[in-house]
Write an enzyme that holds these catalytic residues in place. Structure first.
Site: not given
Length: 157
Positions: A76, A105, A123
């Site tokens: 993460r 993000e 991702h």
């Protein structure tokens, strides 16, 4: 374990940090992330995001990894103190980074785009057949609930 097993196929030495040493694991255990970083060339971050793991990769860890070390974050974004990461990459205190997650993000620090020692990727952790099927099922479930005037499975508030 899956990452370690894949890396092992390339004859990579495997070490790890965890809250406690895992029984029956033949990989070298390190009692701290700093100790692990000081004893590896490539540090892969793949853990759950908790209050304890937020910024688990900080200046001390980055400096321990050093100017020849590479940080790979597939966990993460908030695992890494991004300001410290950018600073270390620009100053040459860290050799390189591979990132597919970011602290804020979808925003990526502009400085990272200019660096030759960084690989950025959107991702793709959800890119499995099973996950994509579950995502599609959830969309269908939400659409059905909406058109039947039932509560949505995953409402956005």
């Amino acid at each position: 374990m899956a990452i370690a097993q894949r890396a092992e196929a390339f004859s990579c030495p495997i070490s790890y940090f965890s809250r406690s040493q895992k029984p029956g694991i033949n990989y070298k255990y390190h009692p701290s992330v700093v100790d692990l970083a000081a004893n590896c060339d490539i540090l892969v971050v793949a853990c759950a995001l908790t209050p304890e793991t937020r910024h688990i990769i900080n200046r001390e860890v980055i400096d321990a990894l050093g100017p020849k070390g590479v940080l790979i974050n597939i966990g993460r974004g908030p695992h890494v103190d991004e300001a410290e990461l950018v600073s270390a990459l620009v100053e040459g205190r860290l050799g390189g980074a591979g990132l597919d997650v970011f602290q804020d993000e979808p925003n990526v620090p502009e400085e990272l785009f200019k660096l030759e020692n960084v690989v950025l990727l959107p991702h793709v952790g959800s890119g499995t057949v099973e996950t994509r099927q579950a995502m599609a099922d959830l969309v269908v479930g939400n659409l059905e609930a909406h058109f039947l005037n039932k509560p949505l499975l995953t409402p956005v508030v």
